[in-house]
Design a protein around this motif. Structure first.
Motif, PDB file in Angstrom:
ATOM      1  N   GLU A  25      12.342  21.695  82.589  1.00 49.20           N
ATOM      2  CA  GLU A  25      10.987  22.234  82.714  1.00 49.20           C
ATOM      3  C   GLU A  25      10.648  23.096  81.496  1.00 49.20           C
ATOM      4  O   GLU A  25       9.514  23.065  80.996  1.00 49.20           O
ATOM      5  N   PRO A  29      10.151  18.666  79.111  1.00 43.40           N
ATOM      6  CA  PRO A  29       9.449  18.170  80.302  1.00 43.40           C
ATOM      7  C   PRO A  29       9.272  16.654  80.327  1.00 43.40           C
ATOM      8  O   PRO A  29       9.252  16.066  81.410  1.00 43.40           O
ATOM      9  N   PHE A 193      11.595  21.559  89.818  1.00 39.77           N
ATOM     10  CA  PHE A 193      10.819  21.546  88.575  1.00 39.77           C
ATOM     11  C   PHE A 193       9.392  21.996  88.821  1.00 39.77           C
ATOM     12  O   PHE A 193       8.898  21.990  89.945  1.00 39.77           O
ATOM     13  N   VAL A 197       6.981  19.353  84.097  1.00 38.37           N
ATOM     14  CA  VAL A 197       7.698  18.133  84.464  1.00 38.37           C
ATOM     15  C   VAL A 197       6.864  17.315  85.439  1.00 38.37           C
ATOM     16  O   VAL A 197       6.803  16.086  85.357  1.00 38.37           O
TER      17      VAL A 197
END
Length: 292
Positions: A25, A29, A193, A197
């Protein structure tokens, strides 16, 4: 003791995955979105069970692969049985005998990348549009759908196919998912996440599916449409697909009835005698004549 070791191992793996996605993240991503898509599209397969009574097996071509279908009865209106994500055609096997006894032909099938069907376009992974395509291909093979009984993601795929033009006289959805987009946020929280993401994941998912996520929002698409009568059966304690999904779908569908159970969960609901009776009664009920 073995059970305790398995539980600890599962917890360790879950922490490892969440830590990994937390790192992606922040620093990568796009890679996180690619990995999330892989997990999302990979079914966790249920152990296949034998059909209550063997039917006639058929292979239906689809997207360069094959869908394994099985039929029971002959000559009557056709009712299709559609399993859920990671499931197989025999999960709805309890519906076969009463429907055949009522004079219907029954068709069940394994979606691509499920059961005994061939792989989909992503190999042994799968997508919701492929689920809908499999149903459409099987209906084209065996004839118009008087009824469709579908479970979980199979119900979402059925609704998608109907909203895209598949004709059916009656529908029965058991534990349906109303909007997969909402489920992606639960998926993100589970894997750990965040928005970066998630955006990358959704972009890849839409590219693979070939359509926007908004097209999978069944309640929004169903509102104001002319659609077949629908029975929704959902358990109030369903921990996999919350009861709110059934409520939302039944509220938006123009001609729908919601039946709520309590304590059957997401899978035992398929084998409950009262649910079986409710669904079969609905699917086989006479269709009111349309006034001239």
């Amino acid at each position: 003791m073995a059970s305790s070791r398995v539980k600890k191992s599962t917890i360790v793996r879950a922490k490892f995955v969440r830590t990994g996605f937390g790192l992606l993240e922040r620093v990568a991503p796009a890679l996180g979105g690619r990995l999330a898509l892989r997990i999302w599209c990979t079914p966790r397969h249920a152990r296949p069970s034998a059909a209550p009574q063997p039917g006639v097996r058929h292979l239906v071509p689809l997207h360069g692969s094959t869908v394994l279908a099985e039929t029971w009865g002959s000559g009557g209106p056709v009712v299709y049985l559609v399993h859920g994500w990671g499931g197989h055609r025999n999960q709805l096997g309890r519906f076969v005998a009463p429907l055949v006894a009522a004079g219907y032909q029954v068709v069940a099938f394994d979606a691509l990348s499920h059961g005994e069907s061939g792989p989909g376009t992503l190999g042994r992974r799968a997508t919701l549009p492929e689920f809908a395509d499999a149903l459409t291909a099987v209906v084209a093979e065996f004839g118009p759908a008087h009824g469709i009984v579908a479970h979980s993601m199979g119900a979402t795929a059925t609704a998608l196919a109907v909203l895209d033009g598949l004709s059916a006289t009656r529908l029965a959805f058991i534990a349906p998912m109303a909007d997969p987009m909402a489920q992606t946020h639960l998926f993100a929280r589970f894997l750990g996440f965040g928005d970066r993401v998630h955006r990358a994941f959704i972009a890849r998912l839409e590219k693979v599916a070939g359509r926007a996520m908004s097209s999978f929002d069944i309640p929004s698409r169903a509102t104001g449409q002319t659609l077949p009568p629908l029975l929704v059966v959902h358990d109030e304690r369903d921990r996999e697909v919350g009861h709110v999904n059934g409520e939302a779908l039944a509220s938006a569908w123009p001609d729908a009835k919601l039946v709520s159970t309590n304590g059957l969960g997401h899978h035992r609901i398929l084998t409950d005698a009262d649910v079986l009776h409710e669904v079969v009664t609905f699917v086989t009920a006479p269709t009111p004549a349309v006034p001239c």
